[in-house]
Design a protein around this motif. Structure first.
Motif, PDB file in Angstrom:
ATOM      1  N   GLU A   1       0.007  -0.462  -3.429  1.00 46.16           N
ATOM      2  CA  GLU A   1       0.750  -2.086  -4.066  1.00 46.16           C
ATOM      3  C   GLU A   1       1.021  -1.462  -1.834  1.00 46.16           C
ATOM      4  O   GLU A   1       2.495  -1.242  -2.345  1.00 46.16           O
ATOM      5  CB  GLU A   1       1.211  -2.358  -4.910  1.00 46.16           C
ATOM      6  CG  GLU A   1      -0.072  -1.606  -6.016  1.00 46.16           C
ATOM      7  CD  GLU A   1       0.276  -2.285  -8.068  1.00 46.16           C
ATOM      8  OE1 GLU A   1       1.874  -2.214  -8.048  1.00 46.16           O
ATOM      9  OE2 GLU A   1      -0.755  -2.151  -8.513  1.00 46.16           O
ATOM     10  N   LYS A   2       1.008  -3.665  -1.984  1.00 46.04           N
ATOM     11  CA  LYS A   2       2.000  -3.778  -1.462  1.00 46.04           C
ATOM     12  C   LYS A   2       2.359  -5.016  -1.455  1.00 46.04           C
ATOM     13  O   LYS A   2       1.751  -5.889  -1.726  1.00 46.04           O
ATOM     14  CB  LYS A   2       1.298  -3.332   0.559  1.00 46.04           C
ATOM     15  CG  LYS A   2       0.250  -3.998   0.836  1.00 46.04           C
ATOM     16  CD  LYS A   2      -0.025  -3.935   1.876  1.00 46.04           C
ATOM     17  CE  LYS A   2      -1.659  -4.777   2.504  1.00 46.04           C
ATOM     18  NZ  LYS A   2      -2.069  -4.304   3.913  1.00 46.04           N
ATOM     19  N   SER A   3       3.747  -4.969  -0.540  1.00 46.86           N
ATOM     20  CA  SER A   3       4.134  -6.764  -1.309  1.00 46.86           C
ATOM     21  C   SER A   3       5.484  -6.879   0.411  1.00 46.86           C
ATOM     22  O   SER A   3       5.879  -5.707   0.726  1.00 46.86           O
ATOM     23  CB  SER A   3       5.044  -7.118  -2.151  1.00 46.86           C
ATOM     24  OG  SER A   3       6.090  -6.320  -2.627  1.00 46.86           O
ATOM     25  N   SER A   4       6.038  -8.057   0.508  1.00 44.68           N
ATOM     26  CA  SER A   4       6.371  -8.406   1.522  1.00 44.68           C
ATOM     27  C   SER A   4       7.246 -10.355   1.969  1.00 44.68           C
ATOM     28  O   SER A   4       6.108 -11.299   1.312  1.00 44.68           O
ATOM     29  CB  SER A   4       6.268  -8.058   2.623  1.00 44.68           C
ATOM     30  OG  SER A   4       4.621  -8.438   2.965  1.00 44.68           O
ATOM     31  N   ASN A   5       8.171  -9.903   2.032  1.00 38.45           N
ATOM     32  CA  ASN A   5       9.000 -11.616   2.652  1.00 38.45           C
ATOM     33  C   ASN A   5       9.246 -11.332   3.981  1.00 38.45           C
ATOM     34  O   ASN A   5       8.704 -10.962   4.535  1.00 38.45           O
ATOM     35  CB  ASN A   5       9.832 -11.916   1.162  1.00 38.45           C
ATOM     36  CG  ASN A   5      10.410 -11.121   0.830  1.00 38.45           C
ATOM     37  OD1 ASN A   5      11.692 -10.202   1.728  1.00 38.45           O
ATOM     38  ND2 ASN A   5      11.478 -10.867   0.202  1.00 38.45           N
TER      39      ASN A   5
ATOM     40  N   LEU B   1       9.651  -5.222   2.717  1.00 41.45           N
ATOM     41  CA  LEU B   1       8.506  -4.884   2.633  1.00 41.45           C
ATOM     42  C   LEU B   1       8.685  -3.890   1.350  1.00 41.45           C
ATOM     43  O   LEU B   1       9.592  -3.188   1.620  1.00 41.45           O
ATOM     44  CB  LEU B   1       7.207  -4.969   4.007  1.00 41.45           C
ATOM     45  CG  LEU B   1       8.145  -3.408   5.047  1.00 41.45           C
ATOM     46  CD1 LEU B   1       7.023  -2.503   3.827  1.00 41.45           C
ATOM     47  CD2 LEU B   1       7.180  -4.149   5.943  1.00 41.45           C
TER      48      LEU B   1
ATOM     49  N   TYR C   1       5.958  -0.625  -0.440  1.00 34.85           N
ATOM     50  CA  TYR C   1       4.263  -0.060  -0.020  1.00 34.85           C
ATOM     51  C   TYR C   1       4.449   0.858  -1.537  1.00 34.85           C
ATOM     52  O   TYR C   1       5.882   1.904  -1.392  1.00 34.85           O
ATOM     53  CB  TYR C   1       4.119   0.594   0.651  1.00 34.85           C
ATOM     54  CG  TYR C   1       3.561  -0.160   2.559  1.00 34.85           C
ATOM     55  CD1 TYR C   1       2.874  -0.187   2.458  1.00 34.85           C
ATOM     56  CD2 TYR C   1       4.356  -0.851   3.200  1.00 34.85           C
ATOM     57  CE1 TYR C   1       2.109  -1.333   3.366  1.00 34.85           C
ATOM     58  CE2 TYR C   1       3.984  -1.897   3.297  1.00 34.85           C
ATOM     59  CZ  TYR C   1       2.351  -1.963   4.168  1.00 34.85           C
ATOM     60  OH  TYR C   1       1.871  -2.845   4.832  1.00 34.85           O
TER      61      TYR C   1
END
Length: 635
Positions: A199-203, A207, A209
């Motif tokens: 799963e990964k997310s960023s703004n 970020l 992972y």
């Protein structure tokens, strides 16, 4: 009163163990899912790395790592160590050991970690040191909780995320965080993320992972490197610092320009006496290549390799004038020194960054501090020549398998350029032997072995071996399958002009043949026998990689003992497929001699995992025919 049965007792004990384990923060090995233990020597329970980029020259890295070691082989996965140097300062470092049920055994503070130099025997001086935990377990499984924090003023190397760190290690949770409050621009490279529970997310300024519940992966031979099939993530800042030197690199051209102007440009000064000396050496030459050969041999005779890793020394060459004075240097220093001498005689050359030893390319699509070695590029009007400046014995322009056939970064005054080193295609070896079979089963033989290309590169260094070292080399490495072999005489010739290595050898082998009654039985491939077969895998998971191409040609003339004859010779055999080819052929010369010819070739390439079975069958057939016997009979 009811009797307590063993089954009830086990249930009670398990229930109590569960209660104890839950009280101990779930560190008990009982909580590890059964499927993660399959093929595993250790389990990463939780590994979280947080990288806080506070400026282009300041980052703080924190890590909490919980790993359960299941058996003795799992100890290597603990990784309870931290490197530090002049620009990397350890703020926090602790380790806590827990038993199988999660009970605390011992806690170690930073001062209780062993502290040693991180240099090896080939390094003259370095500022790198390492703190490591020395712990000997009394039983398995056990769990280690490692917590650390360090700050670094060099942001050129952002720690990479490689969640599946090795083979035979299961993973419950691995997390990678980047916190970038100043929103410093960066680039990222994702590799092989598909097919994994990631799963990964960023703004704008962070970020994250994560990988969860990853089963252990078993090692397979003859396949691609882990970097090419396991998930990994790399981060590189557009503006960074390296040992106090500010850098900028959005692409390879810009990176090369920075490296040239900041690390290389002013390192090529030589004394007037040295300049005059080398000009005198080349005064009778007419071409740049002739000049370069003379300079290369001059450097080989004058200098020796030794590593230097202090401050920016890991990336900046030692000044050419210093190498000239002390006559040693690391790969960067010796390359820079050679370039400075070539500059002095008017031959153009460029520093070149390469990954040596692991057949890895500089990634042309991801600009970052890459590579582990430096060589020299001579553009030579479009006919590139490459020089390995750390070797005192290599021929001019020869690289060998350590640095051939890969993408490299050439540093020019106008910026960086990606080029490719040449691939060696004539990787041949030939053996011509005359083998005299004696009536008692012994044999005397004289042979000449010639090697070219990468096979040359594997052997030319033995020219400097002592007699004792040569004897061990032939008996233990080359012909270990020949029991009772004695090396009588060796003459070696390293022809650097032809890039040809010639070995002329006389040997004796006692009890070579099995002599019984009227029978004389012996194996035909005396001096180039394949004895190993690739491992069998019932359920192959990864691609087949044949990493080196070569061709061996062997011609053996057998002279049979007086009083014996051969009724027939073995049948010829020929195989050809996409992996390579194999041929053996026999010819009667006269009543007392016959000839054995063999040719074996492998082709470099990547094949599907389904092809592995056919490849193994091919290699098994080669081994079978390399081990065939023939029989002589008494007249």
């Amino acid at each position: 009163m009811k009797k307590i049965t063993p089954a009830i007792l086990l249930i009670v004990l398990f229930f109590c163990a569960n209660i104890v384990a839950q009280k101990n923060n779930n560190l008990s090995s009982l909580f590890i899912p059964k499927e993660l233990k399959e093929n595993a020597n250790a389990i990463i329970r939780h590994n979280e790395v947080s990288i806080n980029i506070l400026a282009s020259d300041k980052m703080v890295v924190t890590e909490k790592r919980i790993i359960t070691v299941l058996d003795k082989l799992g100890k290597t996965h603990v990784d309870a160590y931290k490197n530090y140097s002049n620009d990397t300062k350890i703020i926090k470092l602790t380790a806590t050991i827990y038993d199988a049920l999660g009970n605390k055994i011992k806690k170690y503070s930073k001062n209780e970690f062993k502290d040693i130099s991180a240099i090896d025997g080939g390094t003259l001086y370095s500022d790198s040191r390492v703190k490591f935990l020395e712990y000997t377990p009394t039983s398995y499984p056990y769990t280690v909780v490692l917590e650390s924090e360090y700050k670094n003023s060099s942001t050129g190397f952002i720690p990479k995320w490689f969640p599946i760190e090795n083979y035979n290690i299961g993973i419950e949770k691995s997390i990678y965080n980047i916190n970038n409050p100043l929103k410093i621009s960066y680039r990222k490279r994702e590799k092989n993320l598909n097919g994994y529970t990631i799963e990964k997310s960023s703004n704008e300024n962070s970020l994250r992972y994560s990988l969860t519940n990853q089963k252990a992966i078993k090692h397979e031979k003859n396949t691609v490197s882990r970097d090419d099939f396991l998930p990994n993530l790399s981060i590189s800042l557009n503006q960074f610092s390296l040992k106090g030197v500010k850098g900028i690199a959005k692409d390879w051209s810009e990176f090369g320009g920075w490296m040239y102007s900041k690390l290389i440009k002013n390192q090529n000064q030589l004394s007037p006496n040295t300049v005059a000396k080398v000009k005198n050496l080349v005064k009778n030459t007419s071409t740049s290549v002739e000049k370069a050969k003379i300079i290369y041999e001059y450097v080989q005779n004058k200098t020796r390799y030794i590593s230097v890793q202090v401050d920016i020394g890991g990336w900046q060459p030692i000044a050419a004038s210093k190498v000239d004075n002390v006559s040693y240097g690391d790969c960067k220093g010796l390359t820079n020194y050679t370039k400075a001498l070539l500059d002095a005689v008017g031959v153009k050359s460029y520093h070149t960054i390469v990954y040596a030893g692991n057949n890895k390319n500089i990634d042309k699509n991801f600009t970052a501090l890459q590579g582990n070695h430096m060589i020299l590029n001579l553009p030579n009007e479009g006919n590139d020549i490459w020089l390995e400046c750390t070797s005192q014995t290599a021929p001019f322009g020869f690289l060998g398998s350590s640095t051939d056939a890969r993408d490299v970064l050439v540093i020019t005054p106008n910026g960086g350029i990606i080029k490719r080193t040449p691939a060696y295609t004539n990787n041949n070896q030939s053996i011509s032997a005359t083998i005299k079979l004696l009536a008692n089963g012994n044999t005397n033989a004289t042979l000449t072995r010639k090697s070219y290309g990468t096979q040359y590169g594997e052997k030319y260094h033995i020219k400097n071996y002592t007699k004792k070292e040569l004897d061990k080399y032939y008996k233990s490495n080359v012909w270990d399958y020949n029991n009772n072999l004695e090396v009588e005489n060796v003459v070696l010739e390293n022809n650097k002009e032809k890039v040809e290595f010639i070995e002329k050898i006389d040997v004796k082998i006692k009890n070579f043949a099995t002599v019984k009654d009227s029978s004389y039985l012996f194996k035909l491939n005396v001096f180039n026998r394949i004895t190993s077969i690739p491992k069998r895998y019932r359920n192959r998971q990864r691609k087949l990689a044949i990493k080196g191409a070569f061709t061996d040609n062997d011609t053996f003339i057998f002279k049979i003992p007086e009083g014996f004859t051969f009724l027939s010779l073995p049948q010829d055999k020929s195989i050809s497929n996409k992996f390579g080819s194999y041929k053996i052929a026999f010819k009667k010369l006269d009543d007392s001699s016959f000839q054995y010819n063999r040719e074996f070739s492998l082709k470099k390439g990547i094949h599907s995992k389904e092809d592995y079975k056919a490849y193994r069958k091919f290699r098994k057939t080669v081994a079978k025919y390399d081990n065939i016997r023939t029989e002589l009979n008494k007249k």
